[in-house]
Design a protein around this motif. Structure first.
Motif, mmCIF file in Angstrom:
data_model
loop_
_atom_site.group_PDB
_atom_site.id
_atom_site.type_symbol
_atom_site.label_atom_id
_atom_site.label_comp_id
_atom_site.label_asym_id
_atom_site.label_seq_id
_atom_site.Cartn_x
_atom_site.Cartn_y
_atom_site.Cartn_z
ATOM 1 N N LEU A 27 0.895 -1.014 0.080
ATOM 2 C CA LEU A 27 0.063 -0.050 0.014
ATOM 3 C C LEU A 27 0.935 1.151 -0.019
ATOM 4 N N ALA A 28 1.859 1.372 0.861
ATOM 5 C CA ALA A 28 2.705 2.385 1.233
ATOM 6 C C ALA A 28 3.426 2.795 -0.242
ATOM 7 N N GLU A 29 3.726 1.631 -1.004
ATOM 8 C CA GLU A 29 4.580 1.699 -2.323
ATOM 9 C C GLU A 29 3.679 2.721 -3.351
ATOM 10 N N ILE A 30 2.532 2.656 -3.247
ATOM 11 C CA ILE A 30 1.643 3.104 -4.209
ATOM 12 C C ILE A 30 1.110 4.441 -3.995
ATOM 13 N N LEU A 31 1.423 4.685 -2.580
ATOM 14 C CA LEU A 31 0.564 5.798 -2.036
ATOM 15 C C LEU A 31 1.209 7.120 -2.172
ATOM 16 N N GLN A 32 0.580 8.334 -2.557
ATOM 17 C CA GLN A 32 1.320 9.502 -2.558
ATOM 18 C C GLN A 32 0.605 10.427 -1.535
ATOM 19 N N THR A 33 1.092 11.425 -1.188
ATOM 20 C CA THR A 33 0.609 12.544 -0.201
ATOM 21 C C THR A 33 0.528 13.872 -0.885
ATOM 22 N N THR A 34 -0.545 14.525 -0.541
ATOM 23 C CA THR A 34 -0.687 15.809 -1.185
ATOM 24 C C THR A 34 -1.379 16.753 -0.302
ATOM 25 N N ARG A 35 -1.009 18.382 -0.258
ATOM 26 C CA ARG A 35 -1.628 18.943 0.449
ATOM 27 C C ARG A 35 -2.557 20.129 -0.331
ATOM 28 N N PHE A 36 -3.766 20.480 0.385
ATOM 29 C CA PHE A 36 -4.436 21.527 -0.387
ATOM 30 C C PHE A 36 -4.825 22.592 0.407
ATOM 31 N N ASP A 37 -5.021 23.748 0.163
ATOM 32 C CA ASP A 37 -5.586 24.801 0.879
ATOM 33 C C ASP A 37 -7.077 24.694 1.118
ATOM 34 N N ALA A 38 -7.556 25.690 1.966
ATOM 35 C CA ALA A 38 -9.189 25.572 2.162
ATOM 36 C C ALA A 38 -9.488 26.027 0.838
ATOM 37 N N GLY A 39 -11.009 25.477 0.661
ATOM 38 C CA GLY A 39 -11.619 26.105 -0.660
ATOM 39 C C GLY A 39 -10.960 25.483 -1.746
ATOM 40 N N HIS A 40 -10.171 24.469 -1.856
ATOM 41 C CA HIS A 40 -9.580 23.994 -3.039
ATOM 42 C C HIS A 40 -10.587 22.837 -3.554
ATOM 43 N N THR A 41 -10.851 22.656 -4.848
ATOM 44 C CA THR A 41 -11.716 21.550 -5.400
ATOM 45 C C THR A 41 -10.590 20.508 -5.813
ATOM 46 N N VAL A 42 -11.056 19.399 -5.015
ATOM 47 C CA VAL A 42 -9.975 18.252 -5.472
ATOM 48 C C VAL A 42 -10.339 17.780 -6.658
ATOM 49 N N PHE A 43 -11.593 17.397 -6.885
ATOM 50 C CA PHE A 43 -12.240 16.772 -8.406
ATOM 51 C C PHE A 43 -13.556 17.107 -8.395
ATOM 52 N N GLY A 44 -14.084 17.029 -9.649
ATOM 53 C CA GLY A 44 -15.638 17.549 -9.834
ATOM 54 C C GLY A 44 -16.346 16.539 -10.168
ATOM 55 N N GLU A 45 -17.565 16.656 -10.099
ATOM 56 C CA GLU A 45 -18.594 15.622 -10.547
ATOM 57 C C GLU A 45 -18.174 15.564 -11.957
ATOM 58 N N GLY A 46 -18.100 14.391 -12.650
ATOM 59 C CA GLY A 46 -17.942 14.027 -14.047
ATOM 60 C C GLY A 46 -16.571 13.785 -14.321
ATOM 61 N N ASP A 47 -15.564 14.358 -13.554
ATOM 62 C CA ASP A 47 -14.169 14.128 -13.815
ATOM 63 C C ASP A 47 -13.842 12.546 -13.868
#
Lengths: 253, 253
Positions: free
Chosen positions: A51-71
DNA sequence: TTTATTCTTTGATCCATGTCATGGCGGCGG
DNA sequence: CCGCCGCCATGACATGGATCAAAGAATAAA
């Protein structure tokens, strides 16, 4: 939902997403990794390593769209810190938030090839990303992981049914009380202080989660405050005066 | 949701539940079995054989409670024919129906040891029962089955989110239109006539599914009839005049 | 510090839907 | 065939929460 402490730590391909990365605060990549992995408790060391091998970490500010409906749905996410909201929209902009996700929660699972909802950060957030393809391969390899994911989906389904009861049949006051109770219970389950509950989301978000308007949410809060059921503290904290009171109010008893 | 025709038939331990068994109509046990098994398409012959071994079939009259909220969850069910409703209640009797189950649908899955909702027949129904323990053992043995169940749970979750949007943000008219559309789509997916849609449930049930009252449901139906969007036919059938119209109305466009 | 900007609270008013009440229709048992 | 009972429809009225409007708080920007 056992949060077994698991002494496993390994720097994975961490990617501190620059787009809106806020200043300050060091990003503890291995800590995040461990945190997410412990969610998958009861897994074998081998499974965790993969699991750890395939995992990446990311950070985002407040109010950031991670993904949208339909993406196109290419990534499964796990919240490491912060709060994420997921919602659906009607053509004219009416919005229904279907969930708030806290550390340990997964989102971004999709049966089709595209997301069925939008995911947006409420606070600054760090996430673990699992590429979908690789995750699926891993699930095939480790039935126990799949089983765990299935059990999590079942829990979510039960929660969704509670939410339907709330949306369809509860009054504004009952909705707000249920919501506070939910936050308190979730805090407790993750071992946080349950009574002055932290409420990180705006009135508008609460409204869109409960099928109300911001005005009604605001009014109901002051009404509860006036009748000494809760009190509003500094820093988006809500003090519950009498838990049993709240429990009754949440079900109209 | 592929309904592959699978030429597998074997009499299982059928039990025509006597409690309220209606007169007439022969109970085609092997037909039911086959029907349920085809839902599990893409399974290997060996898996199907094992499934058939643990499966029993039962029949119930309309208005029969299959299990109640809080009952020990010992059985997983699959609908073979008829319609089942599942609902949750508030202490004062307010009710939210969280789903109508049609042939092929599973229900009775539980993460805890007790059901989180009540299941009641809407029409006369035949069901396949899978004892929980044995089912779990089987799932462990055949990851592919578990995968399939997981994918079904994911689908349900997506449907639940749609329903939350409906309950929280749609108007009465939009709710009714969405509901008719849903029935039509589900009929189509199971290869039935999609346009004069069969609506087997009462106004009260529809109301409790959509978070409305029977009066509002009734009024909205006549309103839609008057504006020539639908017409009400004999035998609980609803004729949709213009599918695109209905689609727009369902989303407030 | 001052000024924008956004969020929250509060008030006044309105309306979609709930509530209450009544009558019709259809099925079923006697 | 009749009368009962449960569903459905429809009308009159009530109301919880929405809408519209505007004044504080809080937060961010200048």
């Amino acid at each position: 939902m056992t949060h077994i402490d698991f002494a496993y730590s390994r720097d994975s391909n961490t990617q501190t997403n620059g787009k809106t990365d806020p200043a300050g605060e060091i990003h503890p990549c291995s800590a995040c990794t461990v945190r997410t992995l412990t969610v998958c408790a009861a897994l074998e060391a081998e499974e965790l390593r993969r699991l750890a091998e395939i995992l990446q970490t990311t950070r985002f500010d407040a109010g950031h769209t991670v993904f949208g409906e339909g993406d196109p749905a290419e990534t499964l996410y796990n919240v490491t810190s912060g709060t994420v909201k997921v919602y659906k929209l009607l053509p004219d902009g009416r919005r229904q938030i279907t969930g708030f996700l806290l550390p340990g929660d997964f989102f971004g699972l999709s049966v089709n090839d595209s997301y069925a909802y939008t995911a947006e950060t409420v606070t600054p957030v760090s996430l673990c990303r699992f590429p979908r393809r690789r995750m699926e391969a891993l699930l095939d390899e480790f039935p126990k992981m799949q089983r765990r994911l299935f059990s999590m989906a079942s829990n979510e389904l039960a929660a969704a049914q509670d939410q339907m009861l709330l949306l369809g049949r509860k009054t504004a006051k009952e909705k707000i009380c249920s919501f506070l109770l939910l936050l308190s219970q979730r805090a407790s389950r993750r071992g946080h202080k349950t009574n002055p509950v932290h409420v990180p989301m705006s009135r508008a978000d609460i409204a869109d989660y409960l099928g109300l308007t911001t005005e009604t949410v605001s009014r109901t809060f002051t009404q509860l405050k006036t009748s000494r059921v809760i009190s509003l503290l500094e820093g988006n904290k809500v003090q519950i005066q009498d838990m049993d009171d709240l429990l009754d109010l949440a079900e109209g008893a």
